[in-house]
Design an enzyme around this catalytic site. Structure first.
Site, PDB file in Angstrom:
ATOM      1  N   ARG A  41     -11.441   2.739   6.207  1.00  0.00           N
ATOM      2  CA  ARG A  41     -11.747   1.381   6.657  1.00  0.00           C
ATOM      3  C   ARG A  41     -12.713   1.386   7.839  1.00  0.00           C
ATOM      4  NH1 ARG A  41      -6.971  -0.560   6.576  1.00  0.00           N
ATOM      5  NH2 ARG A  41      -7.153  -1.703   4.616  1.00  0.00           N
ATOM      6  N   ALA A  42     -12.579   2.349   8.735  1.00  0.00           N
ATOM      7  CA  ALA A  42     -13.480   2.421   9.894  1.00  0.00           C
ATOM      8  C   ALA A  42     -14.923   2.579   9.448  1.00  0.00           C
ATOM      9  CB  ALA A  42     -13.082   3.580  10.806  1.00  0.00           C
TER      10      ALA A  42
END
Length: 332
Positions: free
Chosen positions: A243-244
């Site tokens: 997700r980062a």
């Protein structure tokens, strides 16, 4: 009864990092919202309300502390379903926030299951209610803004990761800045209409800039070089999952159109690095395990603290872009 006038985002003193993060989220709502950390009295709700204005005419909805799951997702009237053959849905907070901003103050004090449900809907854009074999689905596309005071409790890492960007506000402004904040607040409280009129042009320019950037967003390519910069630094920072990487890539693209560029540059990646990494770092760097960036440069000795982990070597352009938000309107 008409809605009370809101303090213009363009008139807020300081908080440049947060204002930038909110503008980027207005440009690309798929970034996933913003988690704001800081003590009370830092104008967090004022800034969040300013985001609703940048998005257009969408609603600004606040989730009350102590809200139940039914208050959040809405309810189904089973008697109506049995008697009339159709489900009668009473909308909750998620339905009212569709198309605007959902503001959750002290999100760290909400029960974890409620936060998890909230973040699931924010990511999918759809709320589904099921009860005794009857279901109802409706759109719930909103930008989620959460605030928390870390001294009052933390969020689990799994929930922290679900917020796209994370900003920490400093609690001690310098005396000159404090004076300017107080003067503007008193002027607004004394005559909100006159104050908003004074800042109308600056606010309109900010709104137009976000709208123009939003329209150009799809023109910016998500190129391989940018992806390489980001994935290597996420790996070096030891973040869990992907997700980062996705959030950072979207935020860098939004920053590129924000400054009027035709392509993502390294300065765009650097400008939003801390926003994407701050709440996701999982490793403390050491000389033995530090991974150098793809540029081939190495970190300076003795600068391997938590805040520097995964960072590129210092570059003048990147540093300048990180400290300033371009073209913020100044008070005439």
């Amino acid at each position: 009864m008409s809605e009370p006038m809101q303090f213009p985002l363009a008139a807020v003193v300081g908080a440049d990092d947060l204002k930038l993060a909110l503008c980027l989220t207005a440009i690309d709502p798929k970034i996933g919202g913003v988690l704001i950390e800081g003590p009370r009295g830092m104008a967090k709700s004022t800034l969040a309300r300013g985001l609703a204005d940048l998005l257009g005419d969408g609603p600004f909805v606040t989730l009350p502390l102590g809200a139940t799951e039914e208050r959040l997702v809405g309810t189904l009237d089973l008697d109506a379903a049995l008697g009339q053959g159709q489900a009668r849905f009473s909308p909750g907070v998620l339905a009212h926030a569709d198309g605007g901003v959902l503001y959750v103050d002290e999100v760290n004090l909400l029960p974890d299951p409620l936060v998890d449900l909230l973040l699931d809907v924010a990511a999918s854009g759809t709320n589904r209610i099921e009860r005794d074999g009857i279901s109802h689905r409706h759109a719930a596309r909103f930008v989620l803004i959460g605030t928390m005071n870390p001294e009052e409790g933390e969020l689990r890492p799994q929930l922290l990761d679900r917020f796209g960007l994370n900003i920490a506000l400093e609690g001690v402004p310098a005396p000159a800045e404090r004076q300017q904040i107080i003067r503007r607040r008193l002027a607004f409280d004394s005559d909100p209409q006159a104050f908003c009129a004074q800042w109308a042009q600056a606010q309109a320019q900010l709104r137009d800039r976000c709208r123009a950037a939003r329209e150009r967003l799809s023109d910016i390519a998500l190129d391989d070089q940018t992806l390489a910069w980001i994935t290597e630094r996420c790996f070096a920072a030891g973040v869990d999952g992907l997700r980062a990487d996705l959030v950072w890539l979207r935020a860098a693209r939004a920053h590129a159109v924000w400054r009027g560029a035709e392509a993502i540059a390294e300065e765009d990646v650097e400008a939003v690095a801390e926003f994407a990494l701050r709440h996701r770092r999982r490793q403390t760097p050491s000389p033995e395990n530090e991974t150098p960036p793809s540029t081939g440069s190495s970190a300076a000795p003795g600068q391997g603290g938590q805040g520097d982990w995964g960072a590129l070597a210092a570059q003048p352009v990147a540093a300048e872009a990180r400290r300033e938000v371009p073209n913020w309107a100044k008070k005439p």
